[in-house]
Scaffold this active site. Structure first.
Site, PDB file in Angstrom:
ATOM      1  N   ASP A 110       0.923  -3.645   3.963  1.00 11.98           N
ATOM      2  CA  ASP A 110       0.063  -3.161   4.928  1.00 11.98           C
ATOM      3  C   ASP A 110      -1.283  -3.908   4.801  1.00 11.98           C
ATOM      4  O   ASP A 110      -2.349  -3.552   5.289  1.00 11.98           O
ATOM      5  CB  ASP A 110      -0.245  -1.595   4.655  1.00 11.98           C
ATOM      6  CG  ASP A 110      -0.501  -1.189   3.196  1.00 11.98           C
ATOM      7  OD1 ASP A 110      -0.753  -2.192   2.338  1.00 11.98           O
ATOM      8  OD2 ASP A 110      -0.348   0.120   2.866  1.00 11.98           O
ATOM      9  N   SER A 111      -1.291  -4.955   3.981  1.00  9.16           N
ATOM     10  CA  SER A 111      -2.499  -5.807   3.782  1.00  9.16           C
ATOM     11  C   SER A 111      -2.671  -6.443   5.143  1.00  9.16           C
ATOM     12  O   SER A 111      -3.592  -7.152   5.406  1.00  9.16           O
ATOM     13  CB  SER A 111      -2.163  -6.680   2.670  1.00  9.16           C
ATOM     14  OG  SER A 111      -0.896  -6.992   2.571  1.00  9.16           O
ATOM     15  N   ASP A 136       5.943  -2.328   3.589  1.00 12.58           N
ATOM     16  CA  ASP A 136       5.094  -1.219   3.199  1.00 12.58           C
ATOM     17  C   ASP A 136       5.367   0.118   4.237  1.00 12.58           C
ATOM     18  O   ASP A 136       5.421  -0.220   5.596  1.00 12.58           O
ATOM     19  CB  ASP A 136       3.681  -1.537   3.220  1.00 12.58           C
ATOM     20  CG  ASP A 136       3.376  -2.163   1.902  1.00 12.58           C
ATOM     21  OD1 ASP A 136       3.875  -1.584   0.784  1.00 12.58           O
ATOM     22  OD2 ASP A 136       2.383  -2.715   1.601  1.00 12.58           O
ATOM     23  N   LYS A 180       8.451   0.189   0.479  1.00  4.90           N
ATOM     24  CA  LYS A 180       7.727   0.486  -0.489  1.00  4.90           C
ATOM     25  C   LYS A 180       6.811   1.650  -0.298  1.00  4.90           C
ATOM     26  O   LYS A 180       5.941   1.636   1.001  1.00  4.90           O
ATOM     27  CB  LYS A 180       6.734  -0.820  -0.746  1.00  4.90           C
ATOM     28  CG  LYS A 180       6.038  -0.516  -1.919  1.00  4.90           C
ATOM     29  CD  LYS A 180       5.290  -1.836  -2.542  1.00  4.90           C
ATOM     30  CE  LYS A 180       4.343  -2.672  -1.857  1.00  4.90           C
ATOM     31  NZ  LYS A 180       3.127  -1.927  -1.524  1.00  4.90           N
ATOM     32  N   GLU A 210       3.407   4.173  -1.923  1.00  3.50           N
ATOM     33  CA  GLU A 210       2.336   4.319  -2.948  1.00  3.50           C
ATOM     34  C   GLU A 210       2.402   5.630  -3.485  1.00  3.50           C
ATOM     35  O   GLU A 210       2.284   6.708  -2.849  1.00  3.50           O
ATOM     36  CB  GLU A 210       1.178   3.914  -2.461  1.00  3.50           C
ATOM     37  CG  GLU A 210       0.872   2.522  -1.955  1.00  3.50           C
ATOM     38  CD  GLU A 210      -0.540   2.130  -1.492  1.00  3.50           C
ATOM     39  OE1 GLU A 210      -1.550   3.083  -1.528  1.00  3.50           O
ATOM     40  OE2 GLU A 210      -0.977   1.078  -0.921  1.00  3.50           O
ATOM     41  N   GLU A 229      -0.166  -2.239  -9.665  1.00  3.73           N
ATOM     42  CA  GLU A 229      -1.264  -3.290  -9.318  1.00  3.73           C
ATOM     43  C   GLU A 229      -2.857  -2.876 -10.034  1.00  3.73           C
ATOM     44  O   GLU A 229      -3.112  -1.638 -10.183  1.00  3.73           O
ATOM     45  CB  GLU A 229      -1.581  -2.935  -7.645  1.00  3.73           C
ATOM     46  CG  GLU A 229      -2.860  -3.640  -7.144  1.00  3.73           C
ATOM     47  CD  GLU A 229      -3.079  -3.532  -5.688  1.00  3.73           C
ATOM     48  OE1 GLU A 229      -3.830  -4.196  -5.327  1.00  3.73           O
ATOM     49  OE2 GLU A 229      -2.167  -2.861  -5.155  1.00  3.73           O
TER      50      GLU A 229
END
Length: 273
Positions: free
Chosen positions: A53-54, A92, A122, A124, A191
């Site tokens: 999602d960067s 993501d 993925k 979080e 991270e």
């Protein structure tokens, strides 16, 4: 197709991730957001390509990852998946697509998998989202966890500083990692956490760990490709190693093109029909 310096041309799967950890073979992961770049990254032999999602920052110019939508992530993931033959394609789930409840998370996970063609997703978080993680896993969708600095929670943290330096947060991170591992996650991204903590987590979980700013004791590493190739400017965290300076190379090349067009040198006779 075997990648550059990669002799094993088999498709990388979640099972291969476990195999690599058991053999002590480090896992290489990079982000990609488009067809052309993903094809190059795959051919170079990277084990996994993350549609992060960067993309919200790198592709759209947003200050955080929060604004990117499910539709936009599917667009990027579909573009990447079309190009990849060997690497495991990991996507993501964006902010807001799984935090509401298990049903909403499962619905969005199925949609992303069906429409993008990626191999895994993925998410979080730890205990806060474990029910959703289990629901997605129960649907047959591989899940990679993400702990430590979780950029989707940046407004809660208020900073991108290293996480889990204090004992209480470090203990929670370990507990969350064990929880995700037992639930069936095939990998966990760690991270910006202390290297010693990341090494400890790597030892207590069965699944591979992928570090970014987490030292060399993890089972693999991931970087944002635009950062490691030097396309981004003004972003130089301690963990980032730049393998090229494409920003300067591209600027010089484009500047030369402008000069040649202005002078009439381009196109020349051999470049004309």
């Amino acid at each position: 197709m075997a990648g550059y310096l990669v002799s094993d041309a088999r498709k990388v799967t979640t099972h291969r991730f476990f195999e690599m950890k058991q053999k002590g073979e480090k896992i290489s992961m990079l982000t990609s957001y488009d067809f052309t770049t993903a094809g190059i990254v795959d051919k170079a032999g990277v084990d996994s390509i993350l549609i992060g999602d960067s993309a919200s920052n790198v592709m759209a110019g947003n200050a955080t990852t929060l604004p990117i939508t499910v539709d936009q992530m599917i667009y990027h993931a579909k573009s990447v998946a079309r190009a990849v033959q060997r690497a495991l394609v990991l996507c993501d789930m964006p902010f807001g697509s799984y935090q509401i409840d298990r049903h909403e998370g499962l619905k969005n996970a199925i949609r992303i998998m069906k429409e993008s063609g990626c191999d895994a997703l993925k998410l979080e978080g730890g205990v806060e989202i474990i029910d959703t993680v289990k629901g997605i896993l129960d649907a047959g969708i591989p899940v990679c966890g993400h702990l430590g600095l979780t950029p989707q929670s940046i407004n809660k943290f208020g900073t991108y500083a290293v996480r889990a330096k204090e004992e209480e947060e470090a203990k929670k991170l370990i507990d969350d990692a064990i929880l995700l591992d037992k639930a069936g996650c095939f990998a966990i991204v760690l991270e910006k956490v202390p290297a010693a903590l990341a090494t400890e987590v790597t030892k207590v979980v069965k699944c591979p760990t992928i570090g970014i700013g987490a030292g060399n004791g993890t089972d693999g590493q991931v970087l944002v490709i635009d950062d490691m190739l030097g396309k981004t400017q003004g972003f130089s965290p301690k963990f980032l190693r730049r393998y090229a300076d494409l920003g300067t190379i591209m600027t010089d090349a484009i500047g030369q093109y402008v000069t040649d067009v202005k002078s009439g040198d381009f196109p020349n006779e051999s470049e004309s029909y």
